[in-house]
Scaffold this motif. Structure first.
Motif, short mmCIF file in Angstrom:
data_model
loop_
_atom_site.label_atom_id
_atom_site.label_comp_id
_atom_site.label_asym_id
_atom_site.label_seq_id
_atom_site.Cartn_x
_atom_site.Cartn_y
_atom_site.Cartn_z
N THR A 2 35.19 39.16 60.21
CA THR A 2 34.47 39.64 59.04
C THR A 2 35.06 39.07 57.76
O THR A 2 34.32 38.58 56.89
N VAL A 3 36.40 39.11 57.63
CA VAL A 3 37.02 38.64 56.40
C VAL A 3 36.73 37.15 56.20
O VAL A 3 36.38 36.71 55.10
N PHE A 4 36.85 36.36 57.27
CA PHE A 4 36.55 34.93 57.17
C PHE A 4 35.12 34.70 56.68
O PHE A 4 34.88 33.97 55.73
N ALA A 5 34.15 35.38 57.35
CA ALA A 5 32.76 35.13 57.02
C ALA A 5 32.45 35.59 55.60
O ALA A 5 31.73 34.91 54.86
N VAL A 6 33.02 36.73 55.19
CA VAL A 6 32.72 37.26 53.87
C VAL A 6 33.28 36.35 52.79
O VAL A 6 32.57 35.99 51.83
N MET A 7 34.55 35.95 52.93
CA MET A 7 35.17 35.11 51.90
C MET A 7 34.41 33.79 51.76
O MET A 7 34.10 33.34 50.65
N LEU A 8 34.09 33.16 52.90
CA LEU A 8 33.41 31.87 52.83
C LEU A 8 32.00 32.03 52.26
O LEU A 8 31.54 31.19 51.46
N ASN A 9 31.34 33.14 52.60
CA ASN A 9 29.98 33.32 52.10
C ASN A 9 29.97 33.59 50.61
O ASN A 9 29.09 33.10 49.88
#
Lengths: 110, 325
Positions: free
Chosen positions: B303-310
Protein backbone atom coordinates in the motif's frame (compact mmCIF):
# COMPACT_ATOMS: atom_id res chain seq x y z
CA UNK A 1 45.63 -3.88 16.56
CA UNK A 2 47.41 -0.83 17.89
CA UNK A 3 48.83 -0.04 14.48
CA UNK A 4 45.33 -0.26 12.95
CA UNK A 5 44.01 2.15 15.57
CA UNK A 6 46.68 4.70 14.70
CA UNK A 7 45.99 4.41 10.95
CA UNK A 8 42.26 4.67 11.65
CA UNK A 9 42.63 7.84 13.72
CA UNK A 10 44.87 9.40 11.06
CA UNK A 11 42.23 8.64 8.44
CA UNK A 12 39.49 10.07 10.69
CA UNK A 13 41.44 13.27 11.25
CA UNK A 14 42.09 13.61 7.52
CA UNK A 15 38.37 13.05 6.86
CA UNK A 16 37.43 15.71 9.39
CA UNK A 17 39.95 18.09 7.83
CA UNK A 18 38.51 17.60 4.33
CA UNK A 19 34.95 17.86 5.60
CA UNK A 20 35.76 21.07 7.41
CA UNK A 21 37.61 22.57 4.44
CA UNK A 22 34.63 21.64 2.24
CA UNK A 23 32.29 23.47 4.61
CA UNK A 24 34.56 26.53 4.71
CA UNK A 25 34.81 26.52 0.94
CA UNK A 26 31.03 26.29 0.64
CA UNK A 27 30.76 29.59 2.50
CA UNK A 28 33.85 31.41 1.27
CA UNK A 29 34.01 30.62 -2.44
CA UNK A 30 32.64 33.28 -4.75
CA UNK A 31 30.24 31.54 -7.17
CA UNK A 32 28.13 28.41 -7.67
CA UNK A 33 30.65 26.26 -9.53
CA UNK A 34 33.51 26.81 -7.07
CA UNK A 35 31.13 26.17 -4.18
CA UNK A 36 29.91 22.92 -5.68
CA UNK A 37 33.54 21.94 -6.07
CA UNK A 38 34.05 22.51 -2.32
CA UNK A 39 30.85 20.64 -1.43
CA UNK A 40 31.83 17.66 -3.56
CA UNK A 41 35.09 17.42 -1.60
CA UNK A 42 32.99 16.82 1.53
CA UNK A 43 30.84 14.33 -0.34
CA UNK A 44 33.62 12.25 -1.82
CA UNK A 45 37.02 12.28 -0.14
CA UNK A 46 35.83 13.11 3.40
CA UNK A 47 33.17 10.39 3.35
CA UNK A 48 35.63 7.85 1.89
CA UNK A 49 38.28 8.64 4.50
CA UNK A 50 35.85 8.50 7.44
CA UNK A 51 34.24 5.23 6.32
CA UNK A 52 37.71 3.82 5.66
CA UNK A 53 38.67 4.72 9.21
CA UNK A 54 35.51 3.06 10.55
CA UNK A 55 36.27 -0.03 8.44
CA UNK A 56 39.56 -0.44 10.29
CA UNK A 57 37.68 -0.36 13.61
CA UNK A 58 35.42 -3.31 12.74
CA UNK A 59 36.40 -6.91 13.40
CA UNK A 60 35.63 -8.18 9.89
CA UNK A 61 31.96 -9.10 10.41
CA UNK A 62 28.59 -8.01 9.04
CA UNK A 63 29.34 -4.37 9.94
CA UNK A 64 32.36 -4.45 7.61
CA UNK A 65 30.17 -5.60 4.72
CA UNK A 66 27.57 -2.91 5.47
CA UNK A 67 30.24 -0.20 5.59
CA UNK A 68 31.72 -1.42 2.30
CA UNK A 69 28.25 -1.24 0.71
CA UNK A 70 27.74 2.30 2.02
CA UNK A 71 31.19 3.25 0.71
CA UNK A 72 30.44 1.86 -2.76
CA UNK A 73 27.03 3.56 -2.82
CA UNK A 74 28.57 6.92 -1.86
CA UNK A 75 31.38 6.55 -4.40
CA UNK A 76 28.80 6.08 -7.16
CA UNK A 77 26.14 8.57 -6.06
CA UNK A 78 27.92 11.63 -4.69
CA UNK A 79 30.05 12.43 -7.77
CA UNK A 80 26.92 11.85 -9.86
CA UNK A 81 24.93 14.26 -7.73
CA UNK A 82 27.62 16.93 -8.03
CA UNK A 83 27.85 16.35 -11.77
CA UNK A 84 24.07 16.57 -12.24
CA UNK A 85 23.90 19.75 -10.17
CA UNK A 86 26.71 21.44 -12.11
CA UNK A 87 25.34 20.32 -15.47
CA UNK A 88 21.84 21.52 -14.66
CA UNK A 89 23.21 24.89 -13.60
CA UNK A 90 25.21 25.09 -16.85
CA UNK A 91 22.17 24.17 -18.97
CA UNK A 92 20.10 26.66 -17.02
CA UNK A 93 22.44 29.38 -18.23
CA UNK A 94 24.57 30.00 -15.17
CA UNK A 95 27.99 31.39 -16.14
CA UNK A 96 31.27 30.75 -14.36
CA UNK A 97 33.13 33.53 -12.62
CA UNK A 98 35.66 33.81 -15.45
CA UNK A 99 32.86 34.34 -17.98
CA UNK A 100 31.09 37.03 -15.99
CA UNK A 101 34.18 38.95 -14.99
CA UNK A 102 34.63 41.10 -18.15
CA UNK A 103 31.13 42.49 -17.62
CA UNK A 104 32.08 43.38 -14.08
CA UNK A 105 34.93 45.54 -15.30
CA UNK A 106 32.64 47.47 -17.59
CA UNK A 107 30.30 47.96 -14.67
CA UNK A 108 27.25 46.80 -16.63
CA UNK A 109 26.27 43.84 -14.47
CA UNK A 110 26.63 43.16 -10.80
CA UNK B 1 28.97 12.26 25.61
CA UNK B 2 25.54 11.17 24.44
CA UNK B 3 23.98 14.20 26.15
CA UNK B 4 26.48 16.49 24.46
CA UNK B 5 25.59 15.03 21.05
CA UNK B 6 21.91 15.45 21.90
CA UNK B 7 22.44 19.10 22.82
CA UNK B 8 24.35 19.86 19.61
CA UNK B 9 21.70 18.13 17.49
CA UNK B 10 18.85 19.93 19.29
CA UNK B 11 20.59 23.28 18.80
CA UNK B 12 20.99 22.55 15.07
CA UNK B 13 17.32 21.52 14.96
CA UNK B 14 16.25 24.81 16.52
CA UNK B 15 18.46 26.80 14.14
CA UNK B 16 17.01 24.97 11.13
CA UNK B 17 13.46 25.62 12.35
CA UNK B 18 14.17 29.34 12.81
CA UNK B 19 15.73 29.56 9.34
CA UNK B 20 12.66 27.82 7.86
CA UNK B 21 10.36 30.42 9.45
CA UNK B 22 12.22 33.43 8.08
CA UNK B 23 13.08 32.18 4.57
CA UNK B 24 10.88 33.24 1.66
CA UNK B 25 12.42 30.95 -0.95
CA UNK B 26 10.29 27.80 -0.76
CA UNK B 27 12.88 25.64 -2.56
CA UNK B 28 15.39 26.34 0.22
CA UNK B 29 12.65 25.75 2.80
CA UNK B 30 12.00 22.26 1.38
CA UNK B 31 15.71 21.48 1.51
CA UNK B 32 15.88 22.70 5.11
CA UNK B 33 12.91 20.48 5.95
CA UNK B 34 14.96 17.55 4.69
CA UNK B 35 17.87 18.60 6.91
CA UNK B 36 15.42 18.97 9.81
CA UNK B 37 14.20 15.39 9.29
CA UNK B 38 17.74 14.06 9.11
CA UNK B 39 18.62 15.83 12.36
CA UNK B 40 15.54 14.34 14.06
CA UNK B 41 16.55 10.93 12.72
CA UNK B 42 19.99 11.37 14.27
CA UNK B 43 18.40 12.32 17.61
CA UNK B 44 16.19 9.20 17.47
CA UNK B 45 19.28 7.15 16.65
CA UNK B 46 21.05 8.62 19.67
CA UNK B 47 18.04 7.58 21.77
CA UNK B 48 18.40 4.00 20.41
CA UNK B 49 15.05 4.25 18.60
CA UNK B 50 16.44 2.76 15.40
CA UNK B 51 13.11 1.95 13.74
CA UNK B 52 11.76 5.47 14.26
CA UNK B 53 15.03 6.94 13.00
CA UNK B 54 14.82 4.77 9.87
CA UNK B 55 11.23 5.87 9.23
CA UNK B 56 12.10 9.52 9.79
CA UNK B 57 15.07 9.34 7.43
CA UNK B 58 13.22 7.51 4.64
CA UNK B 59 9.81 9.19 4.91
CA UNK B 60 10.64 12.62 6.33
CA UNK B 61 13.90 13.34 4.58
CA UNK B 62 13.40 11.17 1.51
CA UNK B 63 9.97 10.87 0.04
CA UNK B 64 8.26 13.95 1.52
CA UNK B 65 11.09 16.17 0.25
CA UNK B 66 10.58 14.77 -3.25
CA UNK B 67 6.79 15.22 -3.04
CA UNK B 68 7.17 18.82 -1.83
CA UNK B 69 9.63 19.54 -4.66
CA UNK B 70 7.12 18.22 -7.22
CA UNK B 71 4.48 20.43 -5.62
CA UNK B 72 6.81 23.40 -6.04
CA UNK B 73 7.09 22.52 -9.73
CA UNK B 74 3.33 23.21 -9.95
CA UNK B 75 3.01 26.18 -7.63
CA UNK B 76 6.25 28.14 -8.06
CA UNK B 77 9.03 28.67 -5.58
CA UNK B 78 8.36 32.09 -4.07
CA UNK B 79 6.23 32.59 -0.98
CA UNK B 80 3.47 35.16 -1.41
CA UNK B 81 3.93 38.34 0.59
CA UNK B 82 1.26 38.36 3.26
CA UNK B 83 -0.50 41.68 3.68
CA UNK B 84 -2.38 41.39 6.95
CA UNK B 85 -0.80 42.10 10.31
CA UNK B 86 0.69 39.27 12.29
CA UNK B 87 -0.04 40.63 15.77
CA UNK B 88 -3.08 38.48 16.51
CA UNK B 89 -1.43 35.20 15.36
CA UNK B 90 1.63 36.10 17.43
CA UNK B 91 -0.59 36.63 20.47
CA UNK B 92 -2.36 33.30 19.93
CA UNK B 93 0.95 31.47 19.48
CA UNK B 94 2.43 33.07 22.62
CA UNK B 95 -0.61 32.15 24.74
CA UNK B 96 -0.69 28.56 23.39
CA UNK B 97 3.05 28.16 23.90
CA UNK B 98 2.81 29.48 27.46
CA UNK B 99 -0.05 27.07 28.19
CA UNK B 100 1.93 24.15 26.75
CA UNK B 101 5.02 25.04 28.78
CA UNK B 102 2.82 25.38 31.88
CA UNK B 103 1.45 21.90 31.08
CA UNK B 104 4.93 20.38 30.93
CA UNK B 105 5.54 21.41 34.55
CA UNK B 106 3.18 18.60 35.63
CA UNK B 107 4.95 16.01 33.50
CA UNK B 108 7.02 13.32 35.22
CA UNK B 109 10.79 13.90 35.16
CA UNK B 110 12.42 13.11 31.81
CA UNK B 111 13.90 9.65 31.56
CA UNK B 112 12.95 8.58 35.08
CA UNK B 113 12.39 4.78 35.35
CA UNK B 114 9.25 5.17 37.51
CA UNK B 115 7.43 7.19 34.84
CA UNK B 116 4.00 5.85 33.83
CA UNK B 117 5.19 5.26 30.28
CA UNK B 118 7.77 2.78 31.54
CA UNK B 119 5.35 1.10 33.96
CA UNK B 120 2.15 0.62 31.99
CA UNK B 121 2.47 -1.85 29.11
CA UNK B 122 6.15 -1.62 28.23
CA UNK B 123 7.33 -4.19 30.87
CA UNK B 124 4.80 -6.70 29.59
CA UNK B 125 5.94 -6.21 25.97
CA UNK B 126 9.57 -6.57 26.99
CA UNK B 127 9.05 -9.67 29.14
CA UNK B 128 6.31 -11.53 27.29
CA UNK B 129 6.85 -10.73 23.59
CA UNK B 130 9.84 -13.10 23.13
CA UNK B 131 7.56 -15.94 24.30
CA UNK B 132 4.29 -14.76 22.76
CA UNK B 133 5.52 -13.44 19.40
CA UNK B 134 9.11 -14.61 19.29
CA UNK B 135 10.58 -11.89 17.08
CA UNK B 136 14.05 -10.51 17.79
CA UNK B 137 12.90 -6.99 16.85
CA UNK B 138 10.46 -6.06 19.62
CA UNK B 139 9.34 -2.92 17.79
CA UNK B 140 7.93 -5.04 15.00
CA UNK B 141 6.05 -7.29 17.42
CA UNK B 142 4.48 -4.27 19.14
CA UNK B 143 3.71 -2.49 15.89
CA UNK B 144 2.39 -5.43 13.91
CA UNK B 145 0.94 -7.73 16.56
CA UNK B 146 0.06 -6.01 19.86
CA UNK B 147 -0.87 -2.79 18.06
CA UNK B 148 -1.96 -4.43 14.82
CA UNK B 149 -5.26 -2.61 14.81
CA UNK B 150 -3.53 0.80 15.09
CA UNK B 151 -1.23 -0.10 12.23
CA UNK B 152 -4.24 -1.10 10.13
CA UNK B 153 -5.60 2.39 10.87
CA UNK B 154 -2.33 3.97 9.73
CA UNK B 155 -2.41 1.98 6.50
CA UNK B 156 -5.98 3.11 5.87
CA UNK B 157 -4.89 6.72 6.49
CA UNK B 158 -2.14 6.35 3.86
CA UNK B 159 -4.68 4.78 1.50
CA UNK B 160 -7.18 7.60 2.03
CA UNK B 161 -4.41 10.11 1.27
CA UNK B 162 -4.08 8.73 -2.25
CA UNK B 163 -7.87 8.80 -2.66
CA UNK B 164 -7.82 12.48 -1.72
CA UNK B 165 -4.98 13.35 -4.08
CA UNK B 166 -6.45 11.40 -6.99
CA UNK B 167 -9.92 12.88 -6.59
CA UNK B 168 -8.46 16.41 -6.47
CA UNK B 169 -5.75 16.13 -9.13
CA UNK B 170 -6.00 12.86 -11.03
CA UNK B 171 -3.21 11.38 -13.11
CA UNK B 172 -3.14 12.74 -16.64
CA UNK B 173 -1.58 10.71 -19.39
CA UNK B 174 0.17 12.85 -21.90
CA UNK B 175 -0.97 12.70 -25.50
CA UNK B 176 1.80 14.51 -27.37
CA UNK B 177 5.06 12.66 -27.85
CA UNK B 178 7.21 15.47 -29.21
CA UNK B 179 8.17 17.42 -26.12
CA UNK B 180 11.15 16.38 -24.06
CA UNK B 181 10.35 14.52 -20.90
CA UNK B 182 12.79 13.62 -18.18
CA UNK B 183 16.47 14.40 -18.31
CA UNK B 184 17.30 13.17 -21.82
CA UNK B 185 20.64 14.94 -22.08
CA UNK B 186 22.03 13.65 -18.78
CA UNK B 187 23.94 10.58 -20.02
CA UNK B 188 25.77 10.09 -16.72
CA UNK B 189 22.53 10.11 -14.78
CA UNK B 190 21.06 7.48 -17.09
CA UNK B 191 23.97 5.10 -16.57
CA UNK B 192 24.17 5.62 -12.82
CA UNK B 193 20.39 5.27 -12.41
CA UNK B 194 20.47 1.96 -14.25
CA UNK B 195 23.10 0.74 -11.79
CA UNK B 196 21.44 2.15 -8.69
CA UNK B 197 17.73 1.39 -9.21
CA UNK B 198 17.94 -2.44 -9.02
CA UNK B 199 20.08 -2.17 -5.90
CA UNK B 200 17.57 0.20 -4.27
CA UNK B 201 14.71 -2.20 -5.01
CA UNK B 202 16.79 -5.07 -3.62
CA UNK B 203 17.42 -3.05 -0.48
CA UNK B 204 13.69 -2.31 -0.20
CA UNK B 205 12.93 -6.03 -0.33
CA UNK B 206 15.59 -6.66 2.32
CA UNK B 207 14.04 -4.00 4.58
CA UNK B 208 10.58 -5.47 3.94
CA UNK B 209 11.38 -9.05 4.86
CA UNK B 210 14.13 -8.38 7.39
CA UNK B 211 11.87 -6.13 9.50
CA UNK B 212 11.19 -9.00 11.91
CA UNK B 213 14.87 -9.27 12.78
CA UNK B 214 16.27 -5.76 12.44
CA UNK B 215 15.07 -2.21 11.96
CA UNK B 216 12.69 -1.87 9.07
CA UNK B 217 9.29 -3.05 7.93
CA UNK B 218 6.52 -2.33 5.50
CA UNK B 219 6.44 1.46 5.80
CA UNK B 220 10.17 1.98 5.19
CA UNK B 221 10.33 -0.68 2.47
CA UNK B 222 7.36 0.77 0.59
CA UNK B 223 8.88 4.23 0.68
CA UNK B 224 12.31 3.02 -0.48
CA UNK B 225 10.83 1.04 -3.37
CA UNK B 226 8.73 4.05 -4.35
CA UNK B 227 11.89 6.18 -4.27
CA UNK B 228 13.52 3.82 -6.79
CA UNK B 229 10.58 4.19 -9.20
CA UNK B 230 10.45 7.96 -8.64
CA UNK B 231 14.14 8.13 -9.58
CA UNK B 232 13.30 6.22 -12.76
CA UNK B 233 10.41 8.56 -13.55
CA UNK B 234 12.52 11.66 -12.90
CA UNK B 235 15.36 10.56 -15.16
CA UNK B 236 13.54 8.83 -18.00
CA UNK B 237 10.32 10.82 -17.91
CA UNK B 238 6.79 10.02 -16.78
CA UNK B 239 5.59 8.21 -19.95
CA UNK B 240 8.31 5.57 -19.64
CA UNK B 241 7.56 5.17 -15.93
CA UNK B 242 3.86 4.72 -16.80
CA UNK B 243 4.93 1.92 -19.14
CA UNK B 244 6.62 0.12 -16.23
CA UNK B 245 3.96 0.63 -13.56
CA UNK B 246 0.84 2.43 -14.68
CA UNK B 247 -1.25 4.63 -12.39
CA UNK B 248 -4.32 2.41 -12.83
CA UNK B 249 -2.36 -0.66 -11.69
CA UNK B 250 -1.05 1.32 -8.70
CA UNK B 251 -4.60 2.10 -7.63
CA UNK B 252 -5.35 -1.62 -7.59
CA UNK B 253 -2.13 -2.25 -5.65
CA UNK B 254 -2.94 0.37 -3.02
CA UNK B 255 -6.34 -1.18 -2.41
CA UNK B 256 -4.93 -4.72 -2.49
CA UNK B 257 -2.46 -3.98 0.31
CA UNK B 258 -5.16 -2.69 2.68
CA UNK B 259 -7.42 -5.62 1.73
CA UNK B 260 -4.61 -8.11 2.38
CA UNK B 261 -4.09 -6.61 5.83
CA UNK B 262 -7.78 -6.56 6.73
CA UNK B 263 -8.41 -10.04 5.32
CA UNK B 264 -5.78 -11.47 7.70
CA UNK B 265 -7.95 -10.05 10.49
CA UNK B 266 -11.13 -11.49 8.99
CA UNK B 267 -9.48 -14.87 8.45
CA UNK B 268 -8.42 -15.04 12.10
CA UNK B 269 -12.03 -14.27 13.05
CA UNK B 270 -13.16 -17.06 10.71
CA UNK B 271 -10.74 -19.43 12.45
CA UNK B 272 -12.39 -18.63 15.77
CA UNK B 273 -10.26 -15.86 17.26
CA UNK B 274 -10.55 -12.10 17.55
CA UNK B 275 -9.90 -9.64 14.70
CA UNK B 276 -6.17 -9.73 13.83
CA UNK B 277 -5.55 -12.57 16.31
CA UNK B 278 -2.57 -14.19 14.57
CA UNK B 279 -2.47 -17.10 17.02
CA UNK B 280 -5.26 -18.71 14.98
CA UNK B 281 -3.33 -18.69 11.69
CA UNK B 282 -1.38 -21.88 12.48
CA UNK B 283 -1.58 -24.71 14.96
CA UNK B 284 1.45 -23.33 16.81
CA UNK B 285 0.54 -19.82 18.12
CA UNK B 286 4.08 -18.44 17.73
CA UNK B 287 4.27 -19.68 14.12
CA UNK B 288 0.87 -18.08 13.55
CA UNK B 289 2.23 -14.77 14.85
CA UNK B 290 5.14 -15.04 12.38
CA UNK B 291 2.84 -15.72 9.41
CA UNK B 292 0.49 -12.90 10.42
CA UNK B 293 3.25 -10.34 10.84
CA UNK B 294 4.92 -11.21 7.53
CA UNK B 295 1.60 -10.98 5.64
CA UNK B 296 0.43 -7.72 7.17
CA UNK B 297 3.87 -6.13 6.70
CA UNK B 298 3.63 -7.12 3.04
CA UNK B 299 0.20 -5.46 2.88
CA UNK B 300 1.59 -2.29 4.47
CA UNK B 301 4.56 -2.28 2.10
CA UNK B 302 2.43 -2.74 -1.02
CA UNK B 303 0.00 0.00 0.00
CA UNK B 304 2.69 2.51 0.99
CA UNK B 305 4.65 1.87 -2.23
CA UNK B 306 1.59 2.25 -4.45
CA UNK B 307 0.31 5.34 -2.63
CA UNK B 308 3.63 7.21 -2.64
CA UNK B 309 4.28 6.48 -6.31
CA UNK B 310 0.74 7.38 -7.30
CA UNK B 311 0.88 10.71 -5.44
CA UNK B 312 4.14 11.43 -7.25
CA UNK B 313 2.51 10.54 -10.60
CA UNK B 314 -0.42 12.85 -9.85
CA UNK B 315 1.79 15.82 -8.95
CA UNK B 316 4.33 15.10 -11.66
CA UNK B 317 1.81 14.87 -14.49
CA UNK B 318 0.21 18.13 -13.33
CA UNK B 319 3.63 19.79 -13.28
CA UNK B 320 4.45 18.61 -16.81
CA UNK B 321 1.08 19.82 -18.03
CA UNK B 322 1.49 23.27 -16.48
CA UNK B 323 4.98 23.52 -18.00
CA UNK B 324 3.54 22.83 -21.46
CA UNK B 325 0.97 25.60 -21.26
Amino acid sequence: MDFLDIVSSILLLAGVFFGFSGAVGLFRFPDFFTRIHAASVTDSIAAILIIGALLLQTSFDLNTAKLVFILLFLMVTSPTASHALAKSARHGGLLTLAETRPQDKQGSAK
Amino acid sequence: MAEFIDLVLLAMLALTALRIIFLKDLFAVVMLFGIYSFLSALIFLNLDAVDVAFTEASVGAGISTVLMLVTLAITGRKEKQSTHSSLLPLFVVLVTGAALIYGTLDMPPFGHPDNPVHQHVAPRYIEESPKEVGLPNMVTSVLASYRGFDTLGETVVVFSAVIGVLSLLGVRRKKKKDLESGLESHRVLHVVAKIIIPLVILFALYVQFHGDFGPGGGFQAGVIAAAAFILYALILGLPKAFAVVGPRFLQWMAAAGVLLYASVGLYSMYMGGHFLDYNQLATDPVAGQHYGIIIIELGVGVTVFAVMLNIFYAFGSQAERSNVQ
